[in-house]
Scaffold this active site. Structure first.
Site, mmCIF file in Angstrom:
data_model
loop_
_atom_site.group_PDB
_atom_site.id
_atom_site.type_symbol
_atom_site.label_atom_id
_atom_site.label_comp_id
_atom_site.label_asym_id
_atom_site.label_seq_id
_atom_site.Cartn_x
_atom_site.Cartn_y
_atom_site.Cartn_z
ATOM 1 N N ARG A 27 0.808 -1.227 0.000
ATOM 2 C CA ARG A 27 0.000 0.000 0.000
ATOM 3 C C ARG A 27 0.843 1.280 0.000
ATOM 4 N NH1 ARG A 27 -3.628 -3.185 3.449
ATOM 5 N NH2 ARG A 27 -5.342 -3.847 2.114
ATOM 6 N N LYS A 30 3.355 10.861 -11.677
ATOM 7 C CA LYS A 30 2.531 10.002 -12.536
ATOM 8 C C LYS A 30 3.259 8.684 -12.739
ATOM 9 C CE LYS A 30 -0.416 12.689 -15.628
ATOM 10 N NZ LYS A 30 -0.666 13.018 -17.054
ATOM 11 N N GLU A 74 9.945 16.611 -25.322
ATOM 12 C CA GLU A 74 9.285 17.034 -24.084
ATOM 13 C C GLU A 74 9.769 18.419 -23.654
ATOM 14 O OE1 GLU A 74 6.780 15.725 -22.690
ATOM 15 O OE2 GLU A 74 6.766 13.560 -23.080
ATOM 16 N N LYS A 87 7.753 22.086 -14.922
ATOM 17 C CA LYS A 87 6.949 20.928 -14.496
ATOM 18 C C LYS A 87 6.538 21.066 -13.033
ATOM 19 C CE LYS A 87 5.316 16.630 -14.992
ATOM 20 N NZ LYS A 87 6.076 15.428 -15.346
ATOM 21 N N GLU A 101 -3.936 16.251 -11.570
ATOM 22 C CA GLU A 101 -4.449 16.491 -12.924
ATOM 23 C C GLU A 101 -5.961 16.682 -12.969
ATOM 24 O OE1 GLU A 101 -4.333 14.057 -16.958
ATOM 25 O OE2 GLU A 101 -2.303 14.441 -16.263
ATOM 26 N N ARG A 107 -2.904 20.787 -14.789
ATOM 27 C CA ARG A 107 -1.835 19.844 -15.105
ATOM 28 C C ARG A 107 -2.042 19.170 -16.457
ATOM 29 N NH1 ARG A 107 1.210 15.369 -11.258
ATOM 30 N NH2 ARG A 107 2.353 14.394 -12.951
ATOM 31 N N ASN A 145 -0.002 17.445 -21.132
ATOM 32 C CA ASN A 145 -0.358 16.439 -22.132
ATOM 33 C C ASN A 145 -0.407 17.020 -23.546
ATOM 34 O OD1 ASN A 145 -0.750 14.220 -20.317
ATOM 35 N ND2 ASN A 145 -2.678 15.142 -19.683
ATOM 36 N N HIS A 187 0.089 14.866 -26.593
ATOM 37 C CA HIS A 187 0.121 13.472 -26.153
ATOM 38 C C HIS A 187 -1.103 12.664 -26.571
ATOM 39 C CE1 HIS A 187 3.577 14.738 -23.892
ATOM 40 N NE2 HIS A 187 3.708 13.566 -23.303
ATOM 41 N N HIS A 239 0.149 9.547 -28.144
ATOM 42 C CA HIS A 239 -0.018 8.222 -27.544
ATOM 43 C C HIS A 239 -0.685 7.253 -28.512
ATOM 44 C CE1 HIS A 239 0.294 9.467 -23.000
ATOM 45 N NE2 HIS A 239 1.466 9.195 -23.539
ATOM 46 N N HIS A 288 8.609 7.364 -27.705
ATOM 47 C CA HIS A 288 7.628 8.263 -27.107
ATOM 48 C C HIS A 288 7.826 9.702 -27.577
ATOM 49 C CE1 HIS A 288 4.898 9.950 -24.139
ATOM 50 N NE2 HIS A 288 5.842 10.779 -23.767
#
Length: 365
Positions: A121, A143, A185, A227, A237, A241, A245, A248, A252, A264
């Site tokens: 956990r 993330k 990026e 960032k 997000e 935030r 993306n 992306h 993606h 990527h």
């Protein structure tokens, strides 16, 4: 009927340090063992890092439990790899006093971070990013996740690292394709948040291609500041935030449809061109902006169009399954101008009609 209300206290504030330098990897392990004294350390890395000598440089003569992901890259970014890591830790009788050290690129960081989020956990994770993608973006912000057979990052959690240690010298062991792809990026950060930074990147292409140490340290700092500022405002997000993306959603889809043959960063570059084309079609951008983005990507040797062998219908299907999609269609991050993401009615992601996306994809082949 009886009802009982359970009041959940807010999570305490969390902070961590990003250390940026050159050549400090060899001296890092004693510092980590001192900072996490009394805890069990477990390294997650991949075969490329072992081959490049970074694992040996980090640990020296110390014997440290580890998991080496092989094959490296997206092909191992699935739930079974996470299971392998967790079971390897269990076999060593590790518990909630463990620290996972992620040594590698974005894929290693995502996998290791997700393992840390769910092992017992939740345990500490230290990010030591070694690629341009990871140093610019994925190591900061918490993330984590792995892919399903249908889409990117279908399994995931927000799990902030306890620290991030960036040694830009590790970038010099990357092959040119991976190194240059990751710079997409950095371009993204300039486009969404800092026009001066975008101009800096335009003016330092020669230094970037030469892997100049001083330039790499500068972009690492500027990337992390951008960032970090976004993450501090919106850690999970909910709204702002989402600007991270940019490019992306299409990116993606291209990455998944290529079966990860495209890197990527290459796909993010293609996605940013697509986003700029959407902006032009919606009247919030123009062809000049599209050309400007295409030009800087081309100077870095990155693709700006969708490979002909990828099926457009498959791309649309993947976009519909995007993890940010609501009712089968995602919102898109768009630019107001270079250096500023579009915010409308206090929202940072926007509705784009499917027909505009389909038309854009058609024009990108």
């Amino acid at each position: 009927m009886t009802q009982i209300k359970v009041n959940i206290p807010a999570k305490p504030a969390q902070a961590y340090t990003i250390t940026i330098g050159s050549g400090q990897l060899a001296d890092l392990w004693p510092e980590l063992t001192e900072r996490y004294a009394g805890k069990s350390m477990f390294i997650v890395t991949d075969a490329n890092l072992v081959k490049a000598g970074h694992l040996e440089k980090l640990t020296g003569t110390n014997e440290v439990q580890s998991c080496v992901i092989d094959p490296p890259g997206e092909k191992s970014k699935h739930i079974q790899t996470v299971v392998n890591i967790i079971e390897a830790m269990e076999k060593e009788f590790m518990g909630r006093d463990s620290v996972i050290v992620a040594l590698g690129g974005g894929t290693v960081g995502d996998i290791a971070g997700f393992a840390a989020a769910i092992f017992k956990r939740g345990v500490d994770v230290v990010q030591i990013p070694t690629t341009t993608v990871a140093q610019a973006d994925s190591s900061v912000g918490g993330k984590t996740g792995v892919d399903s057979t249908l889409s990117k990052n279908a399994f995931g959690a927000f799990w902030q690292p306890t620290e991030v240690c960036i040694d830009v010298e590790t970038l010099k062991t990357l092959d040119d394709r991976e190194y240059l792809a990751g710079l997409a990026e950095s371009i993204k950060h300039g486009l969404i948040a800092d026009a001066d930074y975008f101009e800096f990147l335009e003016q330092h292409i020669t230094e970037l291609r030469a892997k100049d140490t001083a330039t790499l340290e500068q972009i690492a700092e500027r990337n992390c500041r951008i960032k970090a500022a976004v993450v501090e405002e919106d850690p999970t997000e909910k709204n702002k935030r989402r600007i991270l993306n940019y490019g992306h959603t299409i990116g993606h889809a291209v990455e998944s449809a290529s079966n990860y043959e495209l890197l990527h960063g290459e796909c993010v570059g293609i996605g940013m061109v697509g986003a700029a084309m959407i902006e032009a079609k919606m009247g919030i951008g123009d062809k000049g902006r599209v050309a400007k983005i295409e030009y800087i990507l081309t100077r870095l040797g990155l693709p700006v169009s969708i490979p002909a062998e990828l099926d457009k219908d498959q791309l649309i299907d993947i976009i519909r399954r995007d993890k940010k999609a609501v009712a089968g269609w995602p919102k898109f991050v768009l630019l107001d101008q270079i250096g500023t993401a579009l915010c409308k009615n206090n929202q940072w992601a926007h509705d784009v009609p499917p027909e505009i996306v389909e038309q854009t994809l058609t024009e990108m082949y």
